[in-house]
Design a protein around this motif. Structure first.
Motif, PDB file in Angstrom:
ATOM      1  N   ARG A   1       5.369 -30.614  52.207  1.00  0.00           N
ATOM      2  CA  ARG A   1       3.938 -30.628  51.903  1.00  0.00           C
ATOM      3  C   ARG A   1       3.114 -30.199  53.113  1.00  0.00           C
ATOM      4  NH1 ARG A   1       3.975 -36.359  48.606  1.00  0.00           N
ATOM      5  NH2 ARG A   1       3.969 -35.488  46.488  1.00  0.00           N
ATOM      6  N   ALA A   2       3.467 -30.708  54.274  1.00  0.00           N
ATOM      7  CA  ALA A   2       2.711 -30.371  55.480  1.00  0.00           C
ATOM      8  C   ALA A   2       2.831 -28.888  55.811  1.00  0.00           C
ATOM      9  CB  ALA A   2       3.199 -31.218  56.654  1.00  0.00           C
ATOM     10  N   ALA A   3       4.026 -28.336  55.652  1.00  0.00           N
ATOM     11  CA  ALA A   3       4.228 -26.913  55.940  1.00  0.00           C
ATOM     12  C   ALA A   3       3.415 -26.049  54.980  1.00  0.00           C
ATOM     13  CB  ALA A   3       5.707 -26.571  55.846  1.00  0.00           C
ATOM     14  N   LEU A   4       3.434 -26.394  53.702  1.00  0.00           N
ATOM     15  CA  LEU A   4       2.663 -25.622  52.724  1.00  0.00           C
ATOM     16  C   LEU A   4       1.168 -25.725  53.006  1.00  0.00           C
ATOM     17  CD1 LEU A   4       4.670 -26.535  49.502  1.00  0.00           C
ATOM     18  CD2 LEU A   4       4.544 -24.286  50.578  1.00  0.00           C
ATOM     19  N   ALA A   5       0.720 -26.907  53.417  1.00  0.00           N
ATOM     20  CA  ALA A   5      -0.696 -27.095  53.740  1.00  0.00           C
ATOM     21  C   ALA A   5      -1.119 -26.221  54.918  1.00  0.00           C
ATOM     22  CB  ALA A   5      -0.971 -28.562  54.042  1.00  0.00           C
ATOM     23  N   ARG A   6      -0.177 -25.917  55.807  1.00  0.00           N
ATOM     24  CA  ARG A   6      -0.473 -25.041  56.952  1.00  0.00           C
ATOM     25  C   ARG A   6      -0.330 -23.571  56.586  1.00  0.00           C
ATOM     26  NH1 ARG A   6       2.966 -28.914  59.540  1.00  0.00           N
ATOM     27  NH2 ARG A   6       4.691 -27.402  59.475  1.00  0.00           N
ATOM     28  N   GLY A   7      -0.008 -23.281  55.338  1.00  0.00           N
ATOM     29  CA  GLY A   7       0.155 -21.905  54.911  1.00  0.00           C
ATOM     30  C   GLY A   7       1.530 -21.341  55.184  1.00  0.00           C
ATOM     31  N   GLU A   8       2.489 -22.195  55.537  1.00  0.00           N
ATOM     32  CA  GLU A   8       3.849 -21.742  55.823  1.00  0.00           C
ATOM     33  C   GLU A   8       4.677 -21.759  54.544  1.00  0.00           C
ATOM     34  OE1 GLU A   8       5.244 -24.406  58.826  1.00  0.00           O
ATOM     35  OE2 GLU A   8       3.618 -23.930  60.218  1.00  0.00           O
ATOM     36  N   ASP A   9       5.705 -20.908  54.490  1.00  0.00           N
ATOM     37  CA  ASP A   9       6.557 -20.867  53.307  1.00  0.00           C
ATOM     38  C   ASP A   9       8.028 -21.071  53.622  1.00  0.00           C
ATOM     39  OD1 ASP A   9       7.194 -18.493  54.524  1.00  0.00           O
ATOM     40  OD2 ASP A   9       6.444 -17.199  52.919  1.00  0.00           O
ATOM     41  N   ARG A  10       8.286 -21.594  54.836  1.00  0.00           N
ATOM     42  CA  ARG A  10       9.674 -21.863  55.216  1.00  0.00           C
ATOM     43  C   ARG A  10       9.766 -23.167  55.994  1.00  0.00           C
ATOM     44  NH1 ARG A  10      13.127 -17.830  54.377  1.00  0.00           N
ATOM     45  NH2 ARG A  10      14.661 -18.660  55.823  1.00  0.00           N
ATOM     46  N   VAL A  11      10.862 -23.867  55.793  1.00  0.00           N
ATOM     47  CA  VAL A  11      11.164 -25.091  56.541  1.00  0.00           C
ATOM     48  C   VAL A  11      12.658 -25.119  56.814  1.00  0.00           C
ATOM     49  CG1 VAL A  11      11.410 -27.595  56.348  1.00  0.00           C
ATOM     50  CG2 VAL A  11       9.255 -26.523  55.744  1.00  0.00           C
ATOM     51  N   GLU A  12      13.024 -25.221  58.076  1.00  0.00           N
ATOM     52  CA  GLU A  12      14.436 -25.361  58.473  1.00  0.00           C
ATOM     53  C   GLU A  12      15.337 -24.325  57.802  1.00  0.00           C
ATOM     54  OE1 GLU A  12      15.960 -29.348  58.372  1.00  0.00           O
ATOM     55  OE2 GLU A  12      14.041 -30.223  58.956  1.00  0.00           O
ATOM     56  N   GLY A  13      14.871 -23.081  57.796  1.00  0.00           N
ATOM     57  CA  GLY A  13      15.680 -21.996  57.272  1.00  0.00           C
ATOM     58  C   GLY A  13      15.678 -21.855  55.766  1.00  0.00           C
ATOM     59  N   HIS A  14      14.834 -22.605  55.076  1.00  0.00           N
ATOM     60  CA  HIS A  14      14.753 -22.545  53.630  1.00  0.00           C
ATOM     61  C   HIS A  14      13.355 -22.082  53.201  1.00  0.00           C
ATOM     62  CE1 HIS A  14      18.090 -25.361  54.248  1.00  0.00           C
ATOM     63  NE2 HIS A  14      18.523 -24.984  53.067  1.00  0.00           N
TER      64      HIS A  14
END
Length: 419
Positions: free
Chosen positions: A86-99
């Motif tokens: 959720r936090a990553a998406l809120a920052r406009g990111e579309d990846r987390v830990e290689g996914h």
């Protein structure tokens, strides 16, 4: 290049399966083998499933969106927490830990959150192309994707040398990219029915274009305008952030993707509709095993002229959240939709909303027969034993919802018990 090789391999495998799985017995043998392999993987690598009997699929827990959100970290291989996504998406990111990560549109009131590996995205791409564009190996295609949510999740997989993908963001509005869309000149379009119809009515869809409806219920009122523009049957891609579940053949019949997903069916009382419970063989980063979808389907037992043995679907009728609950009676979306459209053939758009415990409101275009619509809805409800006040107004209200739901329940039946 590695990703495109994965997609090409998935394409070839999907084409091979489509040629091999010619009857129900072959499909069931294929699924049994894939489920057995998946069971051992789940028990070993996904914490939520440790302790299951890999060989007894029917004993695995049935999960839904609430279960997945509550156990998010335990249901993905990397142990990624829901708050991290959720936090990553809120920052406009579309990846987390290689996914790659994404979320659903949240039209039912709460979003679903998902993550997939890059390999899984390319497997998805290759499988979809094999079903939707089986000639992609020898013919070039320009495919326009105008989709919410999962287009960001999977669209980054891109296309190959023979398939060029154009991404058009629905959140920007059609006017923002109409000129770019026209310049792209797609031969294949994947979009919600309302967008396909809008593009067709604006003259932006060329004759001979293959149109795939996706992300929303394909209502009968949208089909004529789309077909008039393309001259071809309107096809469907049944997919969500949970996965790819079906693709229409060239005859327009929606076939379930039973080569990559196993379907179980939960019957709806006093209805021919069923609710799917899905197990995706291709998902490893995040388990999608015995996941109860919110959709309501009408299966078609008739053989398709294309010869496929994959289960045909007569219609995706709506969502379980939009069942009308009137007293002790449950009314399915198809009953209401059919009653309204049968009342006046001039109706080319509509809304039917349950606004209270015994209140139903319908909206139809100006000039259509409100009295006939009210009578038709009343007869359909009475036949089921539902007593409701029906109001009909002229004029279709504007909506800013990402997904169009022409039949929906706005009234929360839990309000009665809470009051």
């Amino acid at each position: 290049m590695i990703g495109l090789a994965v997609a090409a391999r998935a394409y070839a495998r999907a084409r091979w399966r489509m040629a091999r799985l010619r009857d129900r017995a072959a499909i069931e043998r294929h699924q049994s083998a894939r489920l057995a392999r998946l069971g051992w993987y789940l028990a070993r690598d996904i914490p939520f499933y440790r302790g299951i009997d890999p060989a007894r699929v029917g004993s695995w827990p049935i999960v839904d969106k609430a279960t997945m959100l509550a156990n998010f970290a335990a249901m993905n291989r990397a142990g990624v927490a829901l708050d991290t996504v959720r936090a990553a998406l809120a920052r406009g990111e579309d990846r987390v830990e290689g996914h790659a990560i994404g979320h659903s549109t949240g039209t039912s009131g709460n979003r679903g959150y998902f993550l997939v590996s890059d390999a899984e995205r390319y497997v998805w791409l290759g499988t979809l192309l094999a079903k939707a564009l089986p000639d992609a190996l020898w013919r070039r295609h320009r495919v326009a994707l105008a989709l919410p949510g999962f287009s960001r999740l999977y669209g980054a997989a891109g296309g190959g040398s023979r398939v060029r993908l154009g991404l058009f963001d629905l959140t920007e509005g059609v006017d923002a990219w109409a000129a770019r869309f026209a310049a792209f000149a797609p031969d294949t379009i994947v979009a919600p029915p309302k967008v396909l119809r809008h593009l067709a009515e604006r003259g932006l869809v060329a004759r001979g274009t293959t149109a795939f409806a996706a992300a929303e219920v394909l209502d009968p009122v949208d089909v004529p305008a789309i077909r008039a523009a393309t001259g071809l049957p309107v096809r469907q891609i049944y997919m969500a952030t949970e996965g790819l579940f079906g693709v229409s053949c060239a005859h327009g019949t929606l076939h379930l993707a039973e080569d990559v997903v196993a379907f179980e069916w939960e019957a709806l009382a006093a209805s021919a509709l069923v609710q799917p419970v899905v197990t995706d063989f291709t998902r490893r980063a995040q388990a999608m095993a015995r996941y109860r979808m919110n959709d309501l389907l009408r299966l078609d037992p008739s053989p398709c002229p294309c010869g496929s043995a994959l289960q045909a679907v007569a219609a995706v009728e709506g969502r379980r959240d939009d069942l009308f609950l009137i007293g002790a009676t449950t009314v399915t979306p198809d009953v209401l939709r059919n009653a309204l459209l049968d009342a006046d053939p001039r109706i080319d758009d509509f809304r039917i909303v349950q606004t209270g415990p015994t209140a139903v409101a319908a909206a139809i275009p100006p000039g259509c027969d409100a009295a006939a619509v009210r009578a038709g809805l009343r007869v359909a409800l009475t036949r089921l034993g539902a007593d409701a006040a029906v109001t009909v107004s002229h004029g279709i209200p504007a909506t800013d919802a990402t997904k169009l739901r022409r039949v929906r329940r706005d009234w929360d039946h839990n309000q009665i018990s809470a009051s």
